[in-house]
Design a protein around this motif. Structure first.
Motif, PDB file in Angstrom:
ATOM      1  N   VAL A   1     -22.407  -0.219  -9.836  1.00  0.00           N
ATOM      2  CA  VAL A   1     -22.466   1.051 -10.270  1.00  0.00           C
ATOM      3  C   VAL A   1     -22.200   1.132 -11.635  1.00  0.00           C
ATOM      4  CG1 VAL A   1     -21.834   3.349 -10.354  1.00  0.00           C
ATOM      5  CG2 VAL A   1     -22.259   2.303  -8.366  1.00  0.00           C
ATOM      6  N   VAL A   2     -23.093   1.815 -12.579  1.00  0.00           N
ATOM      7  CA  VAL A   2     -22.619   1.592 -13.942  1.00  0.00           C
ATOM      8  C   VAL A   2     -22.398   3.358 -14.157  1.00  0.00           C
ATOM      9  CG1 VAL A   2     -23.622   1.587 -16.360  1.00  0.00           C
ATOM     10  CG2 VAL A   2     -23.990  -0.191 -14.508  1.00  0.00           C
ATOM     11  N   LEU A   3     -21.244   3.494 -14.794  1.00  0.00           N
ATOM     12  CA  LEU A   3     -20.907   4.791 -15.035  1.00  0.00           C
ATOM     13  C   LEU A   3     -21.329   5.157 -16.497  1.00  0.00           C
ATOM     14  CD1 LEU A   3     -19.659   7.546 -14.213  1.00  0.00           C
ATOM     15  CD2 LEU A   3     -17.488   6.644 -14.959  1.00  0.00           C
ATOM     16  N   ASP A   4     -22.428   6.037 -16.960  1.00  0.00           N
ATOM     17  CA  ASP A   4     -22.710   6.278 -18.048  1.00  0.00           C
ATOM     18  C   ASP A   4     -21.879   7.410 -18.736  1.00  0.00           C
ATOM     19  OD1 ASP A   4     -24.199   6.746 -20.635  1.00  0.00           O
ATOM     20  OD2 ASP A   4     -26.103   7.026 -19.573  1.00  0.00           O
ATOM     21  N   LEU A   5     -21.008   7.115 -19.939  1.00  0.00           N
ATOM     22  CA  LEU A   5     -20.314   8.295 -20.638  1.00  0.00           C
ATOM     23  C   LEU A   5     -20.956   8.459 -21.768  1.00  0.00           C
ATOM     24  CD1 LEU A   5     -16.783   6.600 -19.305  1.00  0.00           C
ATOM     25  CD2 LEU A   5     -18.151   8.546 -18.367  1.00  0.00           C
ATOM     26  N   SER A   6     -22.130   8.285 -22.292  1.00  0.00           N
ATOM     27  CA  SER A   6     -22.670   8.511 -23.245  1.00  0.00           C
ATOM     28  C   SER A   6     -22.630  10.059 -23.955  1.00  0.00           C
ATOM     29  CB  SER A   6     -23.974   8.071 -23.523  1.00  0.00           C
ATOM     30  OG  SER A   6     -24.841   8.665 -22.559  1.00  0.00           O
ATOM     31  N   ASN A   7     -22.613  10.955 -22.725  1.00  0.00           N
ATOM     32  CA  ASN A   7     -22.349  12.471 -22.927  1.00  0.00           C
ATOM     33  C   ASN A   7     -20.915  12.896 -23.278  1.00  0.00           C
ATOM     34  OD1 ASN A   7     -25.404  12.776 -22.813  1.00  0.00           O
ATOM     35  ND2 ASN A   7     -25.003  12.803 -20.629  1.00  0.00           N
ATOM     36  N   VAL A   8     -20.010  12.099 -22.974  1.00  0.00           N
ATOM     37  CA  VAL A   8     -18.672  12.404 -22.982  1.00  0.00           C
ATOM     38  C   VAL A   8     -17.949  12.103 -24.237  1.00  0.00           C
ATOM     39  CG1 VAL A   8     -16.406  12.017 -21.842  1.00  0.00           C
ATOM     40  CG2 VAL A   8     -18.367  11.785 -20.431  1.00  0.00           C
ATOM     41  N   ALA A   9     -17.474  13.114 -24.782  1.00  0.00           N
ATOM     42  CA  ALA A   9     -16.955  12.940 -26.147  1.00  0.00           C
ATOM     43  C   ALA A   9     -15.521  12.977 -26.172  1.00  0.00           C
ATOM     44  CB  ALA A   9     -17.406  14.140 -27.057  1.00  0.00           C
ATOM     45  N   PHE A  10     -14.587  13.340 -24.976  1.00  0.00           N
ATOM     46  CA  PHE A  10     -13.173  13.332 -24.992  1.00  0.00           C
ATOM     47  C   PHE A  10     -12.762  13.089 -23.518  1.00  0.00           C
ATOM     48  CE2 PHE A  10      -9.272  15.698 -23.942  1.00  0.00           C
ATOM     49  CZ  PHE A  10      -8.551  15.460 -24.818  1.00  0.00           C
ATOM     50  N   VAL A  11     -11.816  12.159 -23.431  1.00  0.00           N
ATOM     51  CA  VAL A  11     -11.161  11.874 -22.069  1.00  0.00           C
ATOM     52  C   VAL A  11      -9.511  11.564 -22.497  1.00  0.00           C
ATOM     53  CG1 VAL A  11     -10.853   9.805 -20.449  1.00  0.00           C
ATOM     54  CG2 VAL A  11     -13.184  10.287 -21.287  1.00  0.00           C
ATOM     55  N   ASP A  12      -8.931  12.435 -21.533  1.00  0.00           N
ATOM     56  CA  ASP A  12      -7.458  12.446 -21.693  1.00  0.00           C
ATOM     57  C   ASP A  12      -6.789  11.558 -20.646  1.00  0.00           C
ATOM     58  OD1 ASP A  12      -7.519  13.879 -19.218  1.00  0.00           O
ATOM     59  OD2 ASP A  12      -6.607  15.684 -20.264  1.00  0.00           O
ATOM     60  N   SER A  13      -5.645  11.360 -20.485  1.00  0.00           N
ATOM     61  CA  SER A  13      -4.875  10.555 -19.319  1.00  0.00           C
ATOM     62  C   SER A  13      -5.472  10.853 -18.188  1.00  0.00           C
ATOM     63  CB  SER A  13      -3.506  10.594 -19.417  1.00  0.00           C
ATOM     64  OG  SER A  13      -3.076  11.926 -19.506  1.00  0.00           O
ATOM     65  N   SER A  14      -5.624  12.221 -17.755  1.00  0.00           N
ATOM     66  CA  SER A  14      -5.961  12.889 -16.439  1.00  0.00           C
ATOM     67  C   SER A  14      -7.449  12.126 -16.101  1.00  0.00           C
ATOM     68  CB  SER A  14      -5.967  14.223 -16.202  1.00  0.00           C
ATOM     69  OG  SER A  14      -4.666  14.667 -16.106  1.00  0.00           O
TER      70      SER A  14
END
Length: 112
Positions: A44-57
């Motif tokens: 599985v490839v998780l495409d995060l190209s739309n995600v601008a922010f990831v925190d520790s959670s």
């Protein structure tokens, strides 16, 4: 949270449509990933190209998604935006995941 899923012969691409994976979205993310990866290819490839922010959670939710897939299955990441890539570098999670520049690049490499 609903994902856009594209299945290919040996790879499933799961695209996150939201701009944040944070404490408010982490549980929804994990539940959606569990559903998205329950069946289908082992890669599985998780495409995060739309995600601008990831925190520790959010980072914890992505790691949990990898672990819940189980032995013999693989979760790669693709399309990390600069801020998200920085989080993965700072936490050294870039050494845990295979990270591709783009999801279609991961697909072409896998189907080679």
């Amino acid at each position: 949270m609903e994902f856009l899923e594209t299945c290919h012969d040996t790879v499933k691409i799961v695209t996150v449509p939201e701009s944040r994976i944070d404490a408010a979205a982490a549980i929804r993310f994990k539940d959606a990933m569990r559903a998205a990866t329950a069946e289908g290819p082992d890669h599985v490839v998780l495409d995060l190209s739309n995600v601008a922010f990831v925190d520790s959670s959010g980072l914890g939710a992505i790691v949990a998604a990898m672990k819940q897939m189980g032995e013999g299955r693989r979760l790669d990441l693709a399309g990390l935006t600069p801020d998200v890539a920085k989080v993965f570098r700072l936490t050294r999670m870039d050494s845990v995941f295979v990270i591709h520049d783009r999801a279609d690049g991961a697909l072409s490499r896998a189907t080679g």
